[in-house]
Design an enzyme around this catalytic site. Structure first.
Site, mmCIF file in Angstrom:
data_model
loop_
_atom_site.group_PDB
_atom_site.id
_atom_site.type_symbol
_atom_site.label_atom_id
_atom_site.label_comp_id
_atom_site.label_asym_id
_atom_site.label_seq_id
_atom_site.Cartn_x
_atom_site.Cartn_y
_atom_site.Cartn_z
ATOM 1 N N GLY A 370 0.815 -1.204 0.000
ATOM 2 C CA GLY A 370 0.000 0.000 0.000
ATOM 3 C C GLY A 370 0.845 1.248 0.000
ATOM 4 O O GLY A 370 2.082 1.181 0.124
ATOM 5 N N SER A 372 2.751 4.740 1.071
ATOM 6 C CA SER A 372 3.495 5.113 2.277
ATOM 7 C C SER A 372 2.576 5.830 3.254
ATOM 8 O O SER A 372 1.708 6.617 2.839
ATOM 9 C CB SER A 372 4.669 6.033 1.913
ATOM 10 O OG SER A 372 5.594 5.348 1.091
ATOM 11 N N GLY A 374 0.423 4.371 5.152
ATOM 12 C CA GLY A 374 -0.870 3.716 5.275
ATOM 13 C C GLY A 374 -1.053 2.971 6.587
ATOM 14 O O GLY A 374 -2.181 2.666 6.971
ATOM 15 N N GLY A 375 0.056 2.631 7.270
ATOM 16 C CA GLY A 375 -0.039 1.944 8.560
ATOM 17 C C GLY A 375 0.642 0.588 8.584
ATOM 18 O O GLY A 375 0.492 -0.173 9.551
ATOM 19 N N LYS A 376 1.432 0.272 7.540
ATOM 20 C CA LYS A 376 2.082 -1.047 7.464
ATOM 21 C C LYS A 376 3.086 -1.236 8.603
ATOM 22 O O LYS A 376 3.084 -2.266 9.296
ATOM 23 C CB LYS A 376 2.795 -1.190 6.115
ATOM 24 C CG LYS A 376 1.883 -1.064 4.900
ATOM 25 C CD LYS A 376 2.609 -1.319 3.609
ATOM 26 C CE LYS A 376 3.675 -0.282 3.294
ATOM 27 N NZ LYS A 376 3.121 1.054 3.047
ATOM 28 N N THR A 377 3.945 -0.245 8.819
ATOM 29 C CA THR A 377 4.957 -0.336 9.884
ATOM 30 C C THR A 377 4.298 -0.357 11.258
ATOM 31 O O THR A 377 4.753 -1.060 12.174
ATOM 32 C CB THR A 377 5.947 0.833 9.783
ATOM 33 O OG1 THR A 377 6.569 0.809 8.489
ATOM 34 C CG2 THR A 377 7.026 0.731 10.856
ATOM 35 N N GLU A 502 10.753 -5.511 4.347
ATOM 36 C CA GLU A 502 11.392 -5.477 3.021
ATOM 37 C C GLU A 502 12.902 -5.331 3.143
ATOM 38 O O GLU A 502 13.488 -4.279 2.889
ATOM 39 C CB GLU A 502 10.816 -4.341 2.176
ATOM 40 C CG GLU A 502 11.242 -4.378 0.716
ATOM 41 C CD GLU A 502 10.813 -5.663 0.013
ATOM 42 O OE1 GLU A 502 11.553 -6.651 0.103
ATOM 43 O OE2 GLU A 502 9.739 -5.667 -0.613
#
Length: 577
Positions: A370, A372, A374-377, A502
């Protein structure tokens, strides 16, 4: 801080919480009493010597007694000073232990909001202020109190009138010290805050020296540093002004008392109501009172500074520990990870994740993709339990992960980040970082995991092999080398769950190929979560979760999302074409 925390009571409570060495303190105080008694005997012996003085009547016994009193006082004083100073050192050592133990168990959110330099300043500088008070000024204060009480008692017995005249200096001294003390307390708090900020800025600049130089930011950082130094100088000069007022004023009061006593005592000697020896003894006792009082000025000044330092120390000690210090120990292998309606916000008005739900079956690879921000980390932070969800639940099997102890949960997670964080030290120490009894891990096992991570060849090329120093944050190694050591570290931990931010995103193509092979080997048989910056690394994921603005807008395999999700299709077209 609340006002109730700014008085002397929090300081005393803080010191009592360190388990004061009572035996050493008791013996130190007893030795102080004997020191004072020995010192108080000297003026009385001197009085007898002066009143009966003549060469023919010079008493050898009296002279020997005076010398013995001096020697005894010096010896016992040394013992007393050492014991009381040792008590102070142990108290501050315990205080630093408590702070360090607390700091490394504070939640990540604390370190998000507080610079490491400021925290270091609290542990080093603020505790040093408390150390100076307890180790240096407090022993002088205790011995001084005992000396003053003893001297005044004897003086009242000798001549109460002259003693009362001398005591007139007390209210004058208090009137001088109280306002200056309050002013010093305010300056001290400002100085400690400024020191913490300055330490934080200096540490940040030096730790990012490559960024500074590559950005030609030397002049900018020079200006910031000089500004901080100037601020510290300003507070230092304010302190100097207070000291400049205290010393002359105290000296003036002391000299005034001495002159009055000599004048009044001289008149008494002249009219025969006091002997010369009594006047000499009175003056000697007066000095035994004056000397401690002058040191009291320094003690109370330092006490004001210590009160300010105490506020900062208590702030840290009062922060709640990271949740999960105690909890269940459970093997999480072959158990699904369930995220049920999880929301999270760093602040009340800053929602990062909203109603996120998904399931990771054992052995599956789950990828987060998604835009940057967006809440992935953040999702990774919740899985690692760096943060607790604002609402919702994360479960392993049927057990909420918050019910597990942090040690049990994190010991079964392998984390390979994009930055490949490393500690200053050797390759061996970084491979074994965090493991119990790591010194006992045989070299054969370390070389085994290094080979699995394709790191053995470059490690062998170093003259010192596993004992090669990597430098601060691993700066002596390339990005690919750091990543492979991070992967080897994960192999050594043999995690049940693997999390990867990643890990190949910032590598050149040759390093990426080697690292990707190592990661593929590492993922075998493990539940794996991946943050994808490049879709090419996740096209074979069992489930790709697409997150936009904190919400899941799509999930499925690469083929499914390519057909059903417009933005994912655009991402795939740009990156995989």
């Amino acid at each position: 801080m609340k006002n109730k925390q700014s008085g002397i009571k929090p300081f005393i409570s803080l010191i009592l919480s360190t388990n004061i060495p009572k035996l050493a303190l008791t013996f130190g105080l007893i030795a102080s009493v004997f020191t004072t008694i020995a010192g108080l005997v000297v003026p009385l012996l001197t009085k007898n010597l002066v009143d009966g003085f003549s060469v023919s009547s010079l008493s050898v016994t009296l002279v020997v007694a005076i010398i013995a009193a001096f020697v005894l006082q010096a010896v016992i004083s040394g013992v007393s000073t050492y014991l009381l100073t040792a008590v102070g050192q142990k108290i501050v050592a315990k205080l630093r232990e408590n702070m360090w133990i607390k700091l490394i168990r504070l939640p990540v959110s604390y370190f998000d909001k507080t610079s490491s330099g400021e925290t270091v300043s609290r542990v080093v500088n603020d505790t040093n202020i408390v150390k100076d008070l307890i180790s240096e000024h407090f022993p002088q204060f205790i011995t001084g109190i005992i000396s003053i009480i003893g001297a005044i008692t004897i003086l009242l017995i000798m001549d109460w009138k002259m003693t009362l005249i001398m005591m007139l200096a007390v209210p004058i001294t208090v009137a001088i010290m109280l306002p200056l003390g309050r002013r010093m307390s305010k300056i001290s708090r400002g100085l400690q805050d400024e020191t913490a900020v300055f330490t934080g800025n200096i540490q940040q600049t030096l730790s990012e020296s490559r960024l500074m130089k590559s950005s030609n930011a030397e002049e900018s950082e020079e200006g910031k540093g000089l500004s901080g130094i100037g601020n510290l100088l300003g507070f230092g000069l304010k302190e100097a002004k207070i000291f400049a007022l205290i010393a002359p004023l105290m000296q003036f009061v002391v000299m005034l008392v001495i002159v009055i006593i000599i004048a009044y005592g001289g008149l008494r000697v002249a009219n025969g109501t006091m002997s010369t020896g009594s006047l000499v003894a009175f003056l000697l006792y007066l000095f035994q009172i004056i000397m401690p009082i002058t040191s009291f000025a320094m003690f109370f000044t330092q006490l004001q500074k210590a009160k300010g330092a105490t506020e900062r120390i208590i702030e840290i000690l009062d922060i709640p520990l990271e949740e999960g210090q105690n909890g269940l120990s459970m093997d999480v292998a072959d158990k699904p990870v369930r995220v049920n309606h999880v929301s999270f916000a760093y602040d009340e008005d800053d929602s990062v994740l909203e109603d996120v739900s998904f399931v990771a079956q054992p052995g599956e690879m789950i990828a987060f993709a998604g835009p940057s921000g967006g809440g992935k980390t953040t999702m990774f932070g919740l899985l690692e339990r760096f943060y607790e969800p604002t609402s919702g639940e994360i479960e392993i099997g049927d057990t909420p992960i918050r019910d597990l102890s942090m040690k049990s949960w994190r010991s079964q997670i392998g984390y390979v980040s994009q930055e490949s964080a490393m500690m200053a030290g050797t390759i061996r120490e970084n491979l074994c970082y965090g493991l119990q009894n790591w010194e006992e891990i045989p070299d054969e096992r370390l070389w085994e995991v290094a080979k699995m991570a394709y790191a053995d060849q470059f490690i062998k090329s170093f003259p010192h092999g596993l004992d090669t120093e990597v430098g601060e944050r691993g700066v002596k190694l390339s990005g690919g080398q750091r990543q492979r050591i991070a992967i080897a570290r994960a192999f050594l931990r043999d995690p049940k769950i693997l999390m990867m931010d990643e890990a190949t995103a910032s590598l050149d193509s040759q390093s990426e190929s080697v690292v990707q092979q190592a990661l593929t080997r590492l993922m075998e048989g493990r539940t794996t979560f991946v943050i994808a910056h490049r879709l090419s690394t996740i096209v074979h994921a069992d489930n790709i979760i697409f997150i936009e603005k904190g919400r899941i807008t799509g999930s499925g395999t690469h083929q499914e999302l390519s057909q059903s999700h417009e933005l994912y299709r655009q991402f795939a077209k740009q990156q995989l074409a």
